[in-house]
Each structure stands twice: as structure tokens, then as C-alpha cells.
Design an enzyme around this catalytic site. Structure first.
Site, PDB file in Angstrom:
ATOM      1  N   ASP A 120       0.658  -1.533   0.182  1.00 12.40           N
ATOM      2  CA  ASP A 120       0.195  -0.223  -0.290  1.00 12.40           C
ATOM      3  C   ASP A 120       1.071   1.234   0.431  1.00 12.40           C
ATOM      4  OD1 ASP A 120      -3.115   0.722   0.302  1.00 12.40           O
ATOM      5  OD2 ASP A 120      -2.141   2.497   1.866  1.00 12.40           O
ATOM      6  N   ASN A 128      -2.830  12.427  -4.772  1.00  6.33           N
ATOM      7  CA  ASN A 128      -3.906  12.783  -5.619  1.00  6.33           C
ATOM      8  C   ASN A 128      -4.183  14.126  -5.379  1.00  6.33           C
ATOM      9  OD1 ASN A 128      -4.222  11.041  -7.356  1.00  6.33           O
ATOM     10  ND2 ASN A 128      -5.798   9.550  -5.776  1.00  6.33           N
ATOM     11  N   HIS A 133      -5.499  13.262 -10.729  1.00  9.89           N
ATOM     12  CA  HIS A 133      -6.283  11.451 -11.058  1.00  9.89           C
ATOM     13  C   HIS A 133      -4.638  11.942 -11.549  1.00  9.89           C
ATOM     14  CE1 HIS A 133      -8.769  10.582  -7.945  1.00  9.89           C
ATOM     15  NE2 HIS A 133      -9.708  12.545  -8.462  1.00  9.89           N
ATOM     16  N   ASP A 137      -1.706   9.029 -11.648  1.00  8.69           N
ATOM     17  CA  ASP A 137      -1.928   7.678 -12.077  1.00  8.69           C
ATOM     18  C   ASP A 137      -0.971   7.391 -13.259  1.00  8.69           C
ATOM     19  OD1 ASP A 137      -4.815   6.979 -12.019  1.00  8.69           O
ATOM     20  OD2 ASP A 137      -5.559   8.438 -13.956  1.00  8.69           O
ATOM     21  N   GLU A 164      -4.910   2.111  -4.474  1.00  8.30           N
ATOM     22  CA  GLU A 164      -3.060   2.419  -4.822  1.00  8.30           C
ATOM     23  C   GLU A 164      -2.636   1.261  -4.057  1.00  8.30           C
ATOM     24  OE1 GLU A 164      -4.619   4.672  -0.806  1.00  8.30           O
ATOM     25  OE2 GLU A 164      -4.787   3.801  -2.695  1.00  8.30           O
TER      26      GLU A 164
END
Length: 289
Positions: A120, A128, A133, A137, A164
Site C-alpha cells: 500500500d 492525488n 488523478h 495514475d 493504491e
């Protein structure tokens, strides 16, 4: 690249097959006309035969082979979309589970052990929020590439578990080896700046590890890894924690322990003390039995 070479070779083979078939048909047609007396000499017959072959066989073979090549690429793309994550190109959840179950089947024969690892990214929401976003990405794709480069190609399975979170199946490893691999990957993520537009992003990741043996279900191993990941987050993030396999906690979820033997012994002692404390209450509730 391997599949592309296979598709190209298949297209070439198909071209040769269609070309030979078309040549055979053209010879048959030209021979039929020659038997009818058209043309009257052998030289004209040969030239006419070559012309018919060139006009029929070659274009037909080219069109057919190109169609076959594009159909193979399209089919390959559909297969990839079915078992990979569209953003990172890693295995999606469904096909990771399928691959892990296949590994469990092999483990019954080989008697080897594997490890399930949940990864994680720490404070990913801040990424973000700061970079949008699209920036998030980009980070996910770069982390996926880093993780893929640190693993053993076809032997280990890497997937995106969601958001994530990533999941790894380390095949044929001991607990010690699994921890070494995870810590190396953790350090690599921490040390590698990721370019997001004109900025560099540095981030860390937390790891939860649970050993997987043939008698242990995949679901139980994933739950153990998830609990170990929670321990890594609680202990300050950017670290590796291992679930204590075979030592369930009172609530039925495998209890996580650190990678040290001392911590595991302390966890076992805590569980024993909890059982001793709960035993009088249980006996009283059962009427002294």
C-alpha cells in the site's frame, strides 16, 4: 515481444499456405484452358500461367495473411484486457486469484511454500490532492514498473489489488527470503523519485506479508497479509510486517507480528494471557463445566 514474433510467424505461414493454394488453383485453371487448345504453344501457356498466378495468388495471400495477423492482434488485445489492469498493465484481481490458486495446486505436489504480499502506497491521497488523478495514475504506473523490475519475471505474480494497493505472489520462497525481497522493493520505492510533469514525487510504501502453504486457503493468506499491512501502517509506515502464520487471534484473523522472533514470542504470550483471563468467565457462563 514474444507474442508479436509468434503472430508474425503465423501470418507468414498463413501467407505461404494461401499462396500455395492459389498457385495450385491457377495451375489447374490454366491447364484446363491448355487442354482446350488455348493457348496453342507451351511458351504462351507458361507466360499466361505466371500472369494468372501473380494476379491471383500473391494479392490473395497478402490480404488473407494481413487479415489473420490483425485478427490475432485483436484477440490478444481482448485477452489482455480480460486479465490485466488497464492502467498499470498488471494482473487484475480476478486473474491474480486464478494464478495464485494454480500456484497452490503446484505447491501440493512440490511441497514448497510461497508468500502473499500486500503493498500500500503511503499517503497516496496527498499525491492525488497535489497533482490530480492524472498525476496519481503516473505514480501508480511508475511504482508498478519498479515492482515488476524487482521481481523474478514469470515466477512471481504481480497484480493491482485496487486503488493504491498492489498484491504479489512470491513463489517458492521462505519467510526470510520473502522479507528480503519486500524490504529491497520497499527501499527501491523510497529511493526512486517519480517524475510527475515537471516535478519529482518521493513516496514510500508499507508491506504486509503472509506465508502461503498448500493447506492454507488463499483467502486466509490474503487476510493475514492485510492484517500485517495494518500493523505496518500502525507502526509508522514504510516498513515490512509479517503475519504470524498458524497463530490465529481471538477474533479469528491471523495476528500480525514483526519479522523478529522476539516480537512473535511476545505476541504468543499476550494471546495465552488473554485466554487465561477469559477462561474463568467462560467456565462461569457454562455453569462451572
Amino acid at each position: 515481444m514474444k507474442f508479436l514474433r509468434q503472430d508474425v510467424w503465423s501470418a507468414v505461414s498463413f501467407f505461404m499456405l494461401v499462396a500455395c493454394t492459389a498457385l495450385s488453383l491457377s495451375f489447374t485453371v490454366s491447364l484446363f484452358f491448355y487442354k482446350m487448345g488455348l493457348p496453342t504453344d507451351a511458351g504462351t501457356y507458361v507466360r499466361l500461367n505466371l500472369f494468372i498466378s501473380a494476379c491471383i495468388a500473391v494479392p490473395t495471400a497478402i490480404i488473407a495473411s494481413l487479415h489473420d495477423f490483425h485478427m490475432r492482434l485483436y484477440q490478444r488485445r481482448l485477452e489482455e484486457m480480460a486479465w490485466t489492469d488497464s492502467l498499470t498493465g498488471l494482473l487484475n484481481r480476478r486473474f491474480f486469484i486464478h494464478a495464485a490458486e494454480e500456484e497452490r495446486s503446484r505447491m501440493r505436489r512440490t511441497r514448497l511454500t510461497a508468500a502473499v504480499v500486500l503493498i500500500d502506497l503511503d499517503h497516496f491521497k496527498e499525491v492525488n490532492d497535489l497533482y490530480g488523478h492524472s498525476g496519481g495514475d503516473t505514480v501508480l504506473k511508475q511504482v508498478a514498473a519498479i515492482a515488476h523490475s524487482e521481481l523474478r519475471g514469470p515466477f512471481d505474480r504481480l497484480g493491482r489489488w485496487g486503488g493504491e494497493e498492489f498484491i504479489v505472489l512470491l513463489s517458492g520462497v521462505t519467510e526470510e527470503h520473502a522479507v528480503i525481497v519486500c524490504d529491497r522493493l520497499r527501499a527501491r520505492i523510497e529511493e526512486t523519485p517519480i517524475d510527475v510533469g515537471d516535478r519529482e514525487v518521493s513516496l514510500t510504501a508499507s508491506f504486509g506479508v503472509c506465508m502461503l502453504e498448500a493447506p492454507i486457503t488463499l483467502e486466509a493468506a490474503i487476510e493475514g497479509a492485510d492484517h500485517a499491512l495494518y500493523e505496518a501502517k500502525r507502526d509508522g509506515r514504510n516498513r515490512v510486517r509479517v503475519a504470524a502464520a498458524g497463530l490465529p487471534s481471538p477474533n479469528g484473523i491471523p495476528e500480525a507480528a514483526s519479522t523478529s522472533f522476539v516480537d512473535r514470542r511476545l505476541a504468543k504470550l499476550r494471546r495465552d494471557m488473554m485466554r487465561k483471563v477469559a477462561e474463568p468467565a467462560r467456565r462461569a457462563a457454562g455453569g462451572g463445566r
